[in-house]
Design an enzyme around this catalytic site. Structure first.
Site, PDB file in Angstrom:
ATOM      1  N   ASN A 106      40.691  53.191   1.606  1.00 32.91           N
ATOM      2  CA  ASN A 106      41.133  52.032   0.848  1.00 32.91           C
ATOM      3  C   ASN A 106      41.431  50.887   1.806  1.00 32.91           C
ATOM      4  OD1 ASN A 106      41.046  53.365  -1.608  1.00 32.91           O
ATOM      5  ND2 ASN A 106      43.217  53.835  -1.644  1.00 32.91           N
ATOM      6  N   ARG A 119      37.609  57.548  -3.504  1.00 29.70           N
ATOM      7  CA  ARG A 119      37.438  58.092  -2.149  1.00 29.70           C
ATOM      8  C   ARG A 119      37.096  59.568  -2.184  1.00 29.70           C
ATOM      9  NH1 ARG A 119      42.727  57.126   0.812  1.00 29.70           N
ATOM     10  NH2 ARG A 119      43.437  57.590  -1.280  1.00 29.70           N
TER      11      ARG A 119
END
Length: 102
Positions: free
Chosen positions: A35, A17
């Site tokens: 996520n 990320r």
């Protein structure tokens, strides 16, 4: 346009990320990455198709060793979004909460 990309593989717990959002911030796009509970990562990018394509190509080039599968869906509609954020899960089933609020 809006692209929603689901990445599967070893994409959680490896900085995916942070790295993908850092790449995305170099392009003229807005969106977010988070996520998912199934172990995947969802990335949403909005802007001109060319900018989104270039960003996703770079993410694939840089993070490809972590990606086993990638599914992309494109839409004409967009949603209000500022910058490019990492989103985190919210409590109580209310959906994700963006860093610094939404």
């Amino acid at each position: 346009m809006r692209s929603e990309v689901t990445y599967r593989g070893k994409v959680q717990g490896v900085g995916f990320r942070a790295m993908s959002s850092g790449i995305a911030r170099q392009y003229d796009i807005t969106g977010w990455v988070r996520n998912q509970t199934d172990g995947s990562v969802l990335l949403v990018a909005q802007g001109r198709r060319e900018e989104i394509d270039r960003c996703l190509d770079e993410i694939r080039d840089v993070l490809g060793q972590f990606i086993a599968d990638e599914q992309r869906r494109d839409f004409e509609r967009t949603e209000a979004c500022e910058g490019f954020q990492i989103q985190f899960w919210g409590g109580g089933g209310g959906g994700p909460a963006g860093r610094g609020g939404r």
